[in-house]
Design a protein around this motif. Structure first.
Motif, PDB file in Angstrom:
ATOM      1  N   LYS A 153       5.997 -27.772  39.725  1.00  0.00           N
ATOM      2  CA  LYS A 153       6.222 -28.383  41.042  1.00  0.00           C
ATOM      3  C   LYS A 153       7.464 -27.800  41.710  1.00  0.00           C
ATOM      4  CE  LYS A 153       4.130 -32.837  39.819  1.00  0.00           C
ATOM      5  NZ  LYS A 153       4.365 -34.264  39.581  1.00  0.00           N
ATOM      6  N   GLN A 154       8.486 -27.500  40.924  1.00  0.00           N
ATOM      7  CA  GLN A 154       9.737 -26.975  41.481  1.00  0.00           C
ATOM      8  C   GLN A 154       9.568 -25.577  42.071  1.00  0.00           C
ATOM      9  OE1 GLN A 154      12.805 -27.101  38.496  1.00  0.00           O
ATOM     10  NE2 GLN A 154      12.632 -29.313  38.185  1.00  0.00           N
ATOM     11  N   VAL A 155       8.780 -24.724  41.382  1.00  0.00           N
ATOM     12  CA  VAL A 155       8.686 -23.311  41.786  1.00  0.00           C
ATOM     13  C   VAL A 155       7.312 -22.964  42.368  1.00  0.00           C
ATOM     14  CG1 VAL A 155      10.418 -22.568  40.112  1.00  0.00           C
ATOM     15  CG2 VAL A 155       8.008 -22.641  39.450  1.00  0.00           C
ATOM     16  N   ARG A 156       6.534 -23.993  42.705  1.00  0.00           N
ATOM     17  CA  ARG A 156       5.164 -23.776  43.133  1.00  0.00           C
ATOM     18  C   ARG A 156       5.027 -22.719  44.228  1.00  0.00           C
ATOM     19  NH1 ARG A 156       1.440 -22.053  44.569  1.00  0.00           N
ATOM     20  NH2 ARG A 156      -0.619 -22.770  45.117  1.00  0.00           N
ATOM     21  N   GLU A 157       5.910 -22.718  45.222  1.00  0.00           N
ATOM     22  CA  GLU A 157       5.780 -21.823  46.377  1.00  0.00           C
ATOM     23  C   GLU A 157       6.005 -20.358  46.019  1.00  0.00           C
ATOM     24  OE1 GLU A 157       4.581 -22.832  49.318  1.00  0.00           O
ATOM     25  OE2 GLU A 157       4.330 -24.713  48.248  1.00  0.00           O
ATOM     26  N   LYS A 158       6.588 -20.111  44.860  1.00  0.00           N
ATOM     27  CA  LYS A 158       6.859 -18.722  44.453  1.00  0.00           C
ATOM     28  C   LYS A 158       5.795 -18.178  43.504  1.00  0.00           C
ATOM     29  CE  LYS A 158      11.886 -19.453  44.685  1.00  0.00           C
ATOM     30  NZ  LYS A 158      13.159 -19.449  43.900  1.00  0.00           N
ATOM     31  N   LEU A 159       4.790 -18.972  43.232  1.00  0.00           N
ATOM     32  CA  LEU A 159       3.767 -18.587  42.255  1.00  0.00           C
ATOM     33  C   LEU A 159       2.389 -18.473  42.899  1.00  0.00           C
ATOM     34  CD1 LEU A 159       4.781 -21.113  39.451  1.00  0.00           C
ATOM     35  CD2 LEU A 159       5.289 -18.665  39.455  1.00  0.00           C
ATOM     36  N   VAL A 160       1.586 -17.575  42.363  1.00  0.00           N
ATOM     37  CA  VAL A 160       0.169 -17.524  42.711  1.00  0.00           C
ATOM     38  C   VAL A 160      -0.568 -18.207  41.565  1.00  0.00           C
ATOM     39  CG1 VAL A 160      -1.812 -16.079  43.261  1.00  0.00           C
ATOM     40  CG2 VAL A 160       0.490 -15.328  43.908  1.00  0.00           C
ATOM     41  N   ILE A 161      -1.126 -19.383  41.838  1.00  0.00           N
ATOM     42  CA  ILE A 161      -1.688 -20.193  40.754  1.00  0.00           C
ATOM     43  C   ILE A 161      -3.194 -19.951  40.604  1.00  0.00           C
ATOM     44  CG2 ILE A 161      -2.108 -22.524  39.901  1.00  0.00           C
ATOM     45  CD1 ILE A 161       0.456 -23.421  41.166  1.00  0.00           C
ATOM     46  N   PHE A 162      -3.568 -19.570  39.367  1.00  0.00           N
ATOM     47  CA  PHE A 162      -4.966 -19.434  38.978  1.00  0.00           C
ATOM     48  C   PHE A 162      -5.257 -20.568  37.993  1.00  0.00           C
ATOM     49  CE2 PHE A 162      -3.612 -15.290  40.261  1.00  0.00           C
ATOM     50  CZ  PHE A 162      -4.723 -14.606  40.740  1.00  0.00           C
TER      51      PHE A 162
END
Length: 819
Positions: A214-223
């Motif tokens: 949740k903290q770094v969500r915007e910096k990750l591409v989630i699969f």
């Protein structure tokens, strides 16, 4: 794996030579062939079988199976043993004379069985056996380790081969998906160049990683795997991609939480995703692997990004790498049972049985370097993922692979990093704009989509014509085979017609023969027999040709029926796109159990809301109701698996052998949560007894074990009880337990007699043996024991018995030696 360092030859009282460190005293009491005859009774009764045997028993077991060589003309034997043992016995075995008996050292990869002995995989006749050396080995000794390794490898091998041979569900799904698999992912390679991919699985380590995500969500591409969609919804996390590959409808139950994200997430699907998911998905999507199961006209398969298995995570990783991500982080990708758990805490699986829903169990090392339980499918996925990473790094050395789970299965080139320390290790750079661009590029105009669907219909119709011609030719071939021989003489006309039909079929099938075989391998198995082609007789030739034509006929016929259904599916999509007769469409959606297709219809024809508002709203509400239903086939299936007694017994026995107290405690808790019946109650007593024994409470263990009444469990409980009594040198307890075992099976009368003799009650031992041989008159080993015991008190009587027995078993070496 340990090996036996020193090897010493020893001679038995019967003149046989064996390696003392391999077989200890096994051949001191009786001839090897008598011991083997008892241990392998009826084991080699079936021809056309691949026998895999762990251990050669100093070469004596190799000699023993040679007696079956001529009888089992279409069987093969594979022996696996330590290299230094094989070096010692190599002079005893003539590999040229017995070419169907093959010997391999302990590094042999069972996966090679598929290449070396493929015909036995077709029939499924493969057996795994233990040698006497394995049977007699203690838990930590080399032969016990060798067996443990190959038992696990054999389970994994069978899972892989079964999936490979049972391709029909996957091919069926591919065909039904033809009108929805419209945009291959290869058209968007490197769209996320330099991104950091977070691959989310449904393992228990996900629970701990969620706050960091949740903290770094915007910096990750989630699969994300589809199975954790509900959890992500509850946590307020929208993944960029859902990845789904399973063809089975039950995966819809497992993944239906994905439909809450149709506006936000892209669906990356394997070509054989469940049609129930793909047809109802109204968001952006792109398919991986080939659209169709057959080769294109140039003999090649469609070029696309692969969807490797066996696990959805294997597919997700490949998608991330091919889309250009340079850093891959795994969370919830445990591929084992960390701290005894198998799933993230909110899943249906965690609530219904957890890891006890799995039948087979093996072990892997976790990121601490400790052994952790897993199951064969996870072990295969871990192995496949490790190999994938190795291949990626050879081509893209800059890639970085990380797992956030300390208790997750360890993989070479995948580093464990605690979530809070990841940003110290790598730079996280947002790729939101690139994801948005990719999503936009997947949008398709109505006319373009219609054109692609129409093209799909034409291709399916063309293939239907092709496979129907194969059905017709195979029927002709079967007619010709029946007249191959007339009055024992070959009929040249029928032979020529048969071979012509065979040739035409082969020409039409072309490179798709393997696909047709795997579509319905059972059809080929029914008449197929592994045999030596050089020594085929008239009957064998007829059998093999019949097998070919029958297999082709049934497989092609079933394939044609599925093509017809796929054409109906594709035409439904075509009718949806062309806005034809809403009521008729609605009826077909309900027929195919896919009312969620209404969302695509509305997306393509928003004006329909004005005309059919009430009907559309009702269908949409029914779909939402289906999404919220928790009493699914998945839960029903999980509950059934969690009560599978053979599986639970197997788990208990494995935990017992490993003295794994923690697993036994968890098994006891699981058993106590089940609805109690006689079998479950007996299992509870059994596990309680095992725990009492581990804790050193022998009296309590014996008292509890004797309460197990269910027949199968009673025998296991009494055997454990006997072991405890023997260790405590409690003769009275041992005798009582052996008496109880004799009521379960007469075979326990032999050890009962042995024990009576050991404690000085020889007349009683003789009496027990006399009762036994009257009931089991063909057990000549028991007769030999009776003679031996009787000789100590009455040699004349012993000689009379021996003379009586030798008439029925003139080759009995022990009795001949006695006389």
């Amino acid at each position: 794996m340990e090996t036996i360092e020193q090897l010493t030859w020893q001679e038995s009282p019967f003149g046989e030579h064996y390696l003392k460190e391999v077989n200890k005293s096994a051949f001191q009491r009786q001839l090897s062939k008598q011991l083997f005859a008892k241990h392998f009774a009826k084991a080699f009764d079936n021809d056309e079988t691949l026998y895999v045997i762990v251990g050669t028993d100093s070469g004596l077991l190799l000699k023993y199976v040679q007696q079956y060589y001529d009888e089992l003309k279409n069987s093969r034997f594979v022996f696996i043993d330590f290299d230094n043992v094989l070096t010692e016995i190599k002079e005893q075995f003539d590999a040229k004379k017995y070419e169907r008996i093959n010997v391999f050292k302990e590094s042999f990869d069972l996966a090679l069985l598929g290449q070396l002995y493929s015909s036995y995989l077709v029939t499924g006749k493969i057996e795994l056996f233990r040698s006497i050396a394995v049977l007699d080995a203690k838990r930590d000794e080399p032969y016990a380790q060798l067996w443990h390794h190959y038992q696990e490898s054999f389970q994994q091998f069978l899972v892989v081969e079964k999936n490979a041979l049972d391709s029909r569900p996957f091919i069926d799904a591919m065909l039904l998906n033809a009108s929805h698999n419209l945009e291959p992912l290869i058209n968007h390679s490197d769209a996320l160049q330099g991104g950091t991919a977070l691959i989310l699985g449904g393992g228990p380590s996900l629970d701990e990683a969620l706050p960091w995500i949740k903290q770094v969500r915007e910096k990750l591409v989630i699969f994300s795997a589809g199975r954790i969609a509900r959890r992500l919804l509850a946590e307020g996390i929208s993944p960029d991609f859902f990845v789904s590959v399973d063809p089975y409808d039950i995966s819809f139950d497992n993944s239906k939480g994905m439909f809450h994200f149709v506006e936000d997430s892209i669906l990356l699907n394997g070509n054989h995703i469940s049609p129930k998911i793909l047809a109802q998905w109204s968001g952006a999507s792109s398919y991986m692997s080939t659209k169709y199961p057959w080769h294109e006209k140039d003999g090649k398969m469609e070029k696309n990004i692969a969807a490797p298995g066996p696990n959805v995570i294997n597919t997700a990783v490949n998608a991330a790498v091919e889309l250009g991500c340079s850093q891959i982080i795994f969370s919830g990708v445990d591929l084992c049972f960390p701290l005894g758990k198998a799933y993230e805490s909110s899943s249906d699986e965690a609530k219904v049985g957890g890891r006890f829903t799995f039948k087979g169990v093996s072990t892997v090392k976790d990121n601490r370097g400790e052994l952790a339980e897993t199951q064969p499918a996870y072990a295969n996925a871990r192995q496949g993922l490790e190999l994938q990473v190795k291949i990626y790094l050879q081509e893209y050395p800059h890639l970085n692979f990380i797992n956030t789970g300390l208790y997750s299965a360890a993989m070479e080139n995948v580093e464990y990093v605690a979530p809070e320390k990841i940003e110290q290790k790598i730079d996280l750079v947002s790729k939101k704009q690139q994801v948005a661009s990719l999503k936009q590029s997947l949008e398709m105009s109505l006319s373009e989509r219609t054109q692609r669907v129409e093209s799909s219909v034409k291709e399916l119709q063309s293939q239907l014509k092709r496979f129907k011609s194969i059905v017709s030719l195979s029927k002709d071939g079967l007619k010709f085979v029946k007249t191959l021989y007339k009055n024992g003489q070959q009929d040249d006309k029928s032979v020529k017609k048969s071979m012509k039909a065979h040739s035409k079929i082969s020409q039409i099938i072309g490179d798709d023969g393997d696909m047709l075989f795997r579509y319905d391998s059972v059809a080929f198995k029914e008449n197929f027999r592994p045999m030596d082609e050089q020594n085929m007789e008239q009957e064998d030739i007829e059998s093999q040709l019949t097998s070919f034509f029958k297999g082709v006929n049934r497989s092609a016929e079933m394939f044609s029926k599925q093509l017809e259904l796929a054409i109906h599916y594709a035409k439904l999509t075509e009718d949806e796109l062309k806005n034809r007769d809403f009521d008729a469409l609605s009826e077909r959606w309900q027929k195919y159990d896919a009312i969620g297709r209404v969302f695509n219809f509305v997306k393509w024809h928003p004006e329909a809301l004005q005309v059919h508002a009430e009907k559309i709203e009702a269908l949409q509400q029914n779909f939402y109701d289906e999404l919220s239903n928790t009493q699914t086939r998945l839960v029903e299936s999980l509950e059934k698996k969690s009560r599978d007694l053979p599986s639970l017994i197997s788990r208990i026995e494995q935990a017992k052998e490993q003295h794994n107290r923690q697993t036994l405690v968890e098994l006891l808790e699981h058993l106590q949560s089940l609805q109690e019946d006689a079998a479950v109650k007996s299992l509870i007593f059994y596990v309680q007894g095992l725990l009492a024994d581990i804790d050193g409470n022998a009296e309590e263990a014996i008292a509890v074990l004797k309460q197990a009444e269910d027949n199968i469990i009673k025998e296991k409980a009494l055997l454990k009880c006997l072991s405890i009594c023997m260790q405590a040198r409690n003769h009275q307890c041992s005798l009582q337990t052996l008496e109880a075992l004799c009521s379960v099976s007469l075979n326990y009368m032999i050890p009962y007699a042995d024990f009576l003799k050991t404690i000085g009650q020889l007349p009683s031992a003789i009496q027990i043996l006399e009762i036994y041989v009257q009931a089991q008159s063909q057990d000549f080993d028991a007769w030999a024991k009776l003679i031996q015991f009787t000789h100590e008190v009455d040699p004349q009587r012993a000689k009379q018995i021996a003379e009586q027995v030798i008439e029925y078993d003139p080759e009995n070496e022990m009795i001949k030696a006695y006389l």
